[in-house]
Each structure stands twice: as C-alpha cells, then as structure tokens.
Design an enzyme around this catalytic site. Sequence first.
Site: not given
Ligand code: BGC
Length: 811
Positions: A483
């Site tokens: 993300d």
């Molecule tokens: C989120 C995920 C994401 C991951 C890596 C997490 O906090 O919930 O959706 O894939 O972080 O960024």
Amino acid sequence: MQYGRFDDARREYVITTPRTPLPWINYLGSEEFFTILSNTAGGYSFYRDARLRRLTRYRYNNAPLDQEGFHVYIRDGETVWNPGWQPTQTELDRYECRHGLGYTLIEGGKNGVLARQELLVPQGDNCLLMRLTLRNESGAAKRLRVFPYVEFCLWDAMDDSSNFQRNFSTGEVEVVGPAIYHKTEYRERRDHYAVFWADRQPDAFDTARDAFLGVYGSPARPEAVFGGGCTGSLAHGWQPVAAQQFDLPLAPGAEETILFGLGYIENPAAEKFTAPGVVNKSRAEAMMARYADAASFDAALEALRGHWSALLGGFQVSTGEAKLDRMVNIWNQYQCMVTFNMSRSASYFESGMGRGMGFRDSCQDLLGFVHMIPERARQRILDIAATQFPDGSAYHQYQPLTKKGNLAVGSGFNDDPLWLIAGTDAYLRETGDWSILDELCDFDNDPQLAQPLLEHLRRSFRYTCTHLGPHGLPLIGRADWNDCLNLNCFSEHPGESFQITGPSEGPVAESVFIAGMFVKYGRAWAAICRHLGLDAEAAEAETAIADMEKTVLDAGWDGEWFRRAYDAFGHVIGGRECEEGQIFIEPQGMCVMAGIGKESGEAARALRSVEERLDTKYGIVLLQPAYTRYHLELGEISSYPPGYKENAGIFCHNNPWIVCAETELGHGDRAFEVYRRTCPAFIEDISEIHRTEPYVYSQMVAGRDAPSFGEGKNSWLTGTAAWTFLSVSQAILGVKPTLDGLAIDPCVPADVKGFSVVRRYRGAEYRIRVENPDGVQKGVRRMLVDGKAADGNLIPVQPAGSVVEVLVTMG
Ligand code: BGC
C-alpha cells in the site's frame, strides 16, 4: 527475557508480571460482541463495528498507557489496589494473567486478599461477563470496599473523541437496582443501549464520571474510591460511566463472588419505550436472567472451551517440537480467527476508527480461516464480492456494519481483484462447494447489477488482462499489495493521504508483483474453468498466463532477482541500477510461488538473492538498501525512516511467501529456518527486544537499518496470521487441500524423522502419519490410504463422517 510462559495443556499464555514491555492483549468474542482486553484489564468493548458501535471509551496513545478498561478497585483499609495492577499501579504481592482462547483470567493478591478477575464473552450472546472472586487469605477479618468501573463511549468512537460541543450535553442513563443503563441518543434515532449490571444490589453507585473520578481525578486515583465512596450521581450530559460500590466484610478464609456484565441490547422501533423516555428493559432483563448466578460463568467458559476444541480440532499436528506444535495447534489458528473477525480495524495499534474491512486483507484472511468455519468464509466471500465494481476493480475497504464500500478510499488498488480469486479458490479447495459460484452478488452494492460469483471472478481476471502497461506488465494503479508504493501519487503536501492523492490510474507505472499474482491466481482461475467444463475459457486464460510468464522473465527479471515495478516514468524499481531499493521481497515470493522461472533457474537464483541480501537474524526485510530520503515518485514507502514498516522493515506478512517459495523448490531446511525466525513462540526469550505479545504475529519487526532492530509493532491484525498458517500447514507440513481432495506433499528439514497430523476435511477426519526414513527434504515415495497403496500423493475425497488412516513415506 520472558515475561511469562505457554501453558499448552490449558491453551493459555501465562503472564507473570503486569509490567510487560507493552500491554499484551487478548480478544474476547468471535461473533458480534467483542472486547479487547489487556493483561492489566485495560481495553474496550464494541458491537460488530469498533467505530460505529463502541460501548466503552478508550484513549489510545495516552500517558500513562492503557488506563481505561474493566477495572475493579479494592480498598482494604488505606490501601487501594487493582487485581491487574492498573490503573492504581499499587505494587501487588502476586500477579498472574492467563490469556486463553476467548477468555482472560487475572489474579492479583495484596495484603492477604486474593482477587480473581475472570472475563469472557459467552458464545451466542452480546455481552461481556466479568466474575470477581475475593478470598481473605489473611488471618484477620477484612472490611473491603470493591468498585467496578467502566466509562461509556457515546457509540460513534470518532464523533465521541471530537464532537464535544454536542456530546457534553447528550449523555443519559437510567439506574434500576444493580443495573446501569447507558441510553445516550436512544431518545432519538438509536435502537440500542448498553447495560452494566451486577448479580447483587450494590451499596452505592455513580454514573457521572466527575462524581466518581473527580473533575481533576484520574482512573489512577478515583475520588470516590480514595474518599468517602460513591454518591449516587446520575449523569446528565458530560461523561456517563458505570461505577458501583460493594461493602464486603470478609472473615478469615472467606470468599465472595460477584458476577458483572456489560450487555448490548437492540429494541425494534415500536418497542423502544415502556413509558415516555423510559427504556424498554425486557431484553436486558432476560440477558441478566441468563447469568443470574456465578455458576453461569462456568457454563459459559465450558461452552467456550468446547467451541475452541472443536474449531482447532480441524488441524492438529504433533511433531515433537513443542514450539511449532503450539503455534500451529493453538495460537496461529486463534490469530486467524481474530484477523478474520477484525480485519485491520481494532487492536492496540488500530484505533477501530480508521479502517473497516480491507478487500485484499479480508480475502487473504480467508486463507488461514476457511478450514475452521467454511460457512462463515462463504458469507464473507459473498460480502466482499458485492463491493466489486462491474469492471472487476473493487472498493479497497468496506464497513462491517453496513457492508458498503468505503467511498473515502475508493478503488484503484490493482491487486485487489485477484485476491478475490485467491479467497474463493481456497474456499473451493477446502469445501468442494461449487454452488458458491452460482450465488448472485451485487456489483457496487447495487442489486440491479447482481451477477453470479463466477462472473465476479471472471471480471477479476479480465481486469488485469485489460490493464497492462508499456512492458505488458499489469498497471499498478494506486498501489498493489504494498500500500505504500504509490507510483502515481506525487504528494508534496503534508497530510495528504498517500493512498488517495493523485490519479487512481496511471498509464505507465507497472507492477511485477501483480504479474506474479496473475500467474499464480490466474492458474487457479483456469483450473476452476476446467473443472466447470469451460475449456475454451480455461485455454484462453492459460495463454494469457503463459504470455505473462514470458513478460516477467523478460521485463521483470533483473539478472539475479525479480524487479519490483516500473515507476510513472518507466524507470525500474527494485533493480541493480537503483541507488536505493534495489531488491524487494514481494516479487521474489510471489513469482516463485507462481512457479515463474522454476524450470529455467531464475526462481532459485531469486531466492538465493533474498538470502544474500535481505536476510537478518529476525527475519527477511522487505527491501534493501533502505530509502534514506523521500522519493516523490515512490510515495509513502520512502516516508518511513529506514528499517521501519515497508521501508526495509521485516514485514512479517511476506516472510511466509518466501517459505512457500522455498518449498516449491524443495528447500525444506531453508523454509523452516525462515518460518522459525519470525515465529512468536521461537522468539519468546527475546521479548524485551520484540516487545509485542509472544503468542501472536506482529505486522512488522524493525529491520536492521532501524535503531530498534528486532522490535515488533502492530501485533494481531495482520495478514501474517493467515499466510504463516498456510505456509506451515500446507507448504511445510504439506497437507494441501486441492479441488480434487487432500494432497500430501511435505517439505521439511532433512533431520525431521516424521510427524503426525489430524485434519478435518470435507466432513471426514484424516489421520496422517508422515515418515522420513531417508532424511529427504521433499518427495513422497509411497502413500497408503487405509492400508491401500494410493496413486501418487492425492487422497481422493472420502465420505463425510469417515476416519481415514494415511501413511506417507517420504523419499
Ligand atoms: C495493509 C495491507 C497491505 C500491507 C502492506 C497493511 O497494513 O493492511 O493491505 O498489503 O500493509 O502495505
């Protein structure tokens, strides 16, 4: 250093000091009513949605930490103490907290008085029960004063912590005997109230916080407790609370028990009142009647234990390695249930106000949960699918109470659609319930647009096919799994959300990770098509997958590892020419899991690069070298100081991808080593460094670039739970559900002599014994099913109710 120990026989973690490095929490409730509870009785309760139906107030990030919760004050002469030490922090003579599956027992002792505070959320009911037992172990008579205390939240936790001009005037309560009703906003649109009760009449009560704590008092020093007792205050506005006072004479050796409850009640509109302004309490009274005596607590605890035994009974391993067994058999599965229930909403790191259910998060949570309660997984898949858009893209999040997609975050996370295939495929392999594909599900929560789930999967797959960039790799959109890799964002202003700033779709930035996913879950889609006799569609998908494999080995291969992405200018991310961020873990895990470069050698080379460049003693970091400055073209990932979160932290979620990838290549020694390094039970003895709970995974452990290398953060709500369970149960122990039955394909360290697994699958019980006489890491030489030689390593589906003996010889 340890702050407690595992009690495997009771399935509990026993904490032996209240001064844990951080509050160590537990989750009570696994249906609709939830309580988060720390080892010192801090925490809060909510009904279904931690933001919109918060029953009690909790102040995150407070100092001192963790002051609000379900505290009981005991006044013994001039000494005031709590069985869990907080919030008075009066030194205890003894202390123990046992976090069990859905319940917590806290025991504190002071000056010859022993207090047991036991809490649970009963199965099938919307309340928290708290049983308090006091025993006078001193030789002298005691006159104790006991005060339970909770602070109500005015329902919407966000509004509660910001809209004071209104909220200081809306609070309302009613008190009837031993019950305190919290009915703020019930006079208008709410159809629900909360009730706190005791199973006996208190000597006094307070419902106004000012009266109980004092205007300048604190939970650590409530005026009513330290002074002359409760005053019978009725809250009008300000802060409604439930506090009670019990004056208890306790002879030497005597014991007293009081059962408390905190319930959530809904009334239909026509039945809200019994007189103008007076709450209809019949449902609350019925609830209280269900727990009329202290023994009802024992019954609820028994029921809970039975419930968990049955759930966990679906997968039990015996390897002779206690740490592995306790994680697989108890804690990892428990965490899978919690993440399934909470997604990423409410923990001690997630405020319950920020995120609802994540589309990709919830789909992945299914991977570790589906074997426990397939029916709930089924419903979850249908709920998630209904938040998909007609073009196959999806709302990134949705609210559990409304099940509606979250407009504020919107869509554009281009990995999301493929996770729906991953979750559904896991469900099909587990259950063989093909009828789910015929279920009508809305698109964009609009019943007019409803289509069978199969059509949702089809559009998921096609979304990637129709969103390819200049190299033929999938466009990344706002972000993929990571993300924080925001390649179309270009945010220059503080406070802008990295997730929603900039266009949701750029025409250039591409993701090798999504390409890996497309190959892996595209294959699953093709297999589903084949199974349904959709051969032409399967063939078409297989062609697209083969093309993508070629593209990855061409534009996605850097020479020694898989590249990560191309940015909005078409520059490589995660390649040797990059100054920082030369290699990322995600594409190595995903592409190898997808089998890309398995025959031609790139897969093995990529995993060697992971070992050479990303390994640390506490796990594999997400990337190297860490970004040392903010990169406008990369977004949030470079906003973190080196070693934290996605910027070269040990992101525990994708370590199991490497475990799975290593087993694809038959590397059992290495797979187990990677598993072990982040596994909570194996690092219990560095709890002073790790700091988070030693019985669950954290999202992140600080990487070697961070000053606090090895420190865990964001415990509990992480996709790590599901992925580690998948990696250990399916990739290492090798018990793999397939569309056609259970396959047995272990990949273990060469020195493993054998192990046994009991697996419930499609209604039958499989008792699997694996032996490894030649000390190999992978390979099944022979398999006997009920004494008969099987063809290969697939056990055909056995009739529900049967018990199947399976003997597997590796070699
Ligand atoms: C989120 C995920 C994401 C991951 C890596 C997490 O906090 O919930 O959706 O894939 O972080 O960024």
